[in-house]
Design an enzyme around this catalytic site. Structure first.
Site, mmCIF file in Angstrom:
data_model
loop_
_atom_site.group_PDB
_atom_site.id
_atom_site.type_symbol
_atom_site.label_atom_id
_atom_site.label_comp_id
_atom_site.label_asym_id
_atom_site.label_seq_id
_atom_site.Cartn_x
_atom_site.Cartn_y
_atom_site.Cartn_z
ATOM 1 C CB ALA A 19 -11.780 -9.482 2.862
ATOM 2 C CB THR A 20 -8.461 -5.031 2.636
ATOM 3 O OG1 THR A 20 -7.683 -6.100 3.200
ATOM 4 C CG2 THR A 20 -7.856 -3.673 3.102
ATOM 5 C CD GLN A 24 -9.509 -16.620 8.111
ATOM 6 O OE1 GLN A 24 -9.502 -17.814 7.563
ATOM 7 N NE2 GLN A 24 -8.423 -15.729 7.400
ATOM 8 C CG ASN A 59 -7.585 -12.704 11.416
ATOM 9 O OD1 ASN A 59 -8.276 -12.022 12.189
ATOM 10 N ND2 ASN A 59 -6.214 -12.148 11.244
ATOM 11 C CB THR A 100 -12.738 -2.414 -15.643
ATOM 12 O OG1 THR A 100 -12.748 -1.091 -16.520
ATOM 13 C CG2 THR A 100 -12.989 -3.720 -16.553
ATOM 14 C CG HIS A 127 -6.664 -14.568 -1.015
ATOM 15 N ND1 HIS A 127 -5.729 -14.613 -0.357
ATOM 16 C CD2 HIS A 127 -7.348 -13.211 -0.515
ATOM 17 C CE1 HIS A 127 -5.301 -13.680 0.849
ATOM 18 N NE2 HIS A 127 -6.595 -12.900 0.689
ATOM 19 C CB CYS A 138 -2.697 -8.118 7.805
ATOM 20 S SG CYS A 138 -3.621 -9.022 6.403
HETATM 21 N N1 PLP Z 1 -10.563 -10.135 7.341
HETATM 22 C C1 PLP Z 1 -9.963 -11.076 7.822
HETATM 23 C C2 PLP Z 1 -10.608 -11.935 9.101
HETATM 24 C C3 PLP Z 1 -8.841 -11.654 7.244
HETATM 25 O O1 PLP Z 1 -8.302 -12.899 7.855
HETATM 26 C C4 PLP Z 1 -8.372 -11.197 6.123
HETATM 27 C C5 PLP Z 1 -7.131 -11.676 5.596
HETATM 28 O O2 PLP Z 1 -6.200 -12.108 6.461
HETATM 29 C C6 PLP Z 1 -8.918 -10.116 5.794
HETATM 30 C C7 PLP Z 1 -10.284 -9.624 6.354
HETATM 31 C C8 PLP Z 1 -8.258 -9.209 4.606
HETATM 32 O O3 PLP Z 1 -8.419 -10.055 3.362
HETATM 33 P P1 PLP Z 1 -7.834 -9.721 1.881
HETATM 34 O O4 PLP Z 1 -6.749 -10.375 1.860
HETATM 35 O O5 PLP Z 1 -8.869 -10.151 0.762
HETATM 36 O O6 PLP Z 1 -7.855 -8.287 1.773
#
Ligand code: PLP
Length: 376
Positions: A70-71, A176, A146, A234, A198, A320
């Protein structure tokens, strides 16, 4: 161990792990290879793409770009949407660092960036939103926070934004939300929507950005031109196919899991608040998957470590930003510094049991009571 940090990551489903292993051993071919084994993998990849779009409630003409998580999808949503001299970029103040720090970086580069205030319940302040979106070309508001579980009314915010400017691009971070609450991107009206494997019992290192038909993104990773030229490299086919298996299972069970987790949250809170003073930062309207609360006089890190010694894993906020002692989101909700310093996050999954959550609540209650007594 009692794992109550499911907002940071989740245990992989057996079915998803089986898919991952099977693909890794028997179907490991490069999706770009010209021989049949390669093109068969590409077909499977595109089938997974189509299925994920369907699970999100999108149309067959929409697209979905696979990323490393997601990042990366969040970075792609923002950086891929903006153009030189584009209008204002608007973000909610509660965004995950994977959006918030992208916004700060753009602000430092001279872009016109604004952050929308939060209400005391942790959602976007609608009046401030209405003011700040004037002249905006891009807006990003997370679906479920989150840290607190606060749920933004994305459908309503999109309607307000598109009435102001029908061409504004609206992104929502649904990490979330997807699989946990009902999500339908068409109904929400979003242009871009981020998901992560994940967080829904899929493998780590896989995510995706839903892209509505007609939204033209700039490439974010240059190279061999994979993922429609937007994200070269890839494809992580084994991870993507396992992601699809996890998503299918969690979406099919979303309603039943929601009821189960709602009950777990009630049982946890019932035990925790019985003869014990806690401040609950999350409101009743929040996602049942996440609760933020504080035990005054005990620092968050102390609560976390005392719980860990008794086999209970919780968090002091987002994984994070767990090294940071300040909390941007709780501060923006108007919560006082002492409460913030003592705030922890508990987050559930359907794998948790009543016995686990009641034990965890007792552990937190008993260890904190003992600690406070020693302080006196
Ligand atoms: N966005 C939200 C709301 C999250 O809770 C998180 C992870 O804590 C992320 C983005 C980042 O996700 P990823 O670990 O898949 O990069």
């Amino acid at each position: 161990m009692i794992f109550l940090d499911n907002a940071s990551t989740t245990k992989i489903y057996d079915e998803a792990l089986k898919e991952y292993n099977e693909q890794s051993v028997n179907n490991f071919y490069n999706a770009s290879a010209l021989y049949k084994s390669g093109s068969d993998v590409l077909k499977q990849l595109n089938k997974a793409r189509a299925n994920l779009i369907k699970l999100l409630g999108g149309s067959t003409i929409d697209n979905l770009i696979f990323t490393s998580g997601a990042t990366e999808a969040n970075n792609m949503a923002v950086n891929g949407s903006i153009r030189k001299n584009c209008g204002k970029l608007v973000f909610s103040y509660a965004e995950h660092p994977a959006i918030f720090n992208v916004a700060k970086n753009l602000q430092n580069q001279g872009y016109n960036v604004e952050f929308v205030d939060l209400t005391k319940d942790g959602v976007v302040d609608e009046e401030d939103f209405k003011q700040k979106i004037k002249g905006a070309s891009f807006i990003s508001v997370m679906h479920v926070c989150n840290e607190t579980g606060a749920v933004n009314d994305i459908k309503r915010l999109v309607r307000i934004a598109k009435t102001e400017n029908k061409d504004v691009i609206f992104h929502s971070d649904g990490v979330q939300a997807f699989g946990k609450i009902a999500v339908n991107v068409k109904d929400l009206g979003v242009d871009l929507y981020t998901i992560s494997a994940h967080k829904i019992h899929g493998p780590k290192g896989v995510g995706a950005l839903y892209v509505k038909k007609g939204i033209n993104l700039k490439p974010s990773v240059f190279g061999g031109g994979q993922e429609f030229g937007l994200r070269s490299g890839t494809e992580n086919t084994c991870g993507i196919l396992a992601f699809n298996v996890a998503a299918q299972k969690i979406v099919e069970n979303q309603k039943i899991n929601f009821s189960c987790v709602t009950k777990l949250k009630e049982e946890f809170l019932h035990e925790l608040t019985n003869n014990f003073d806690v401040i609950i930062n999350s409101t009743n309207a929040c996602s049942p998957y996440i609760i933020s609360f504080a035990v005054l006089k005990v620092k968050a890190e102390t609560i976390l470590h005392m719980a860990e010694e008794q086999g209970v894993l919780i968090s002091n906020g987002s994984a994070c930003s767990s090294k940071h002692t300040d909390n941007r989101i709780l501060s923006a909700m108007g919560i006082d510094p002492n409460t913030i310093a003592s705030s922890v996050r508990v987050s559930f999954s359907e794998f948790n049991t009543t016995n686990e959550v009641v034990t965890a609540a007792k552990v937190i209650k008993e260890t904190c009571t003992r600690y406070i007594k020693i302080l006196k």
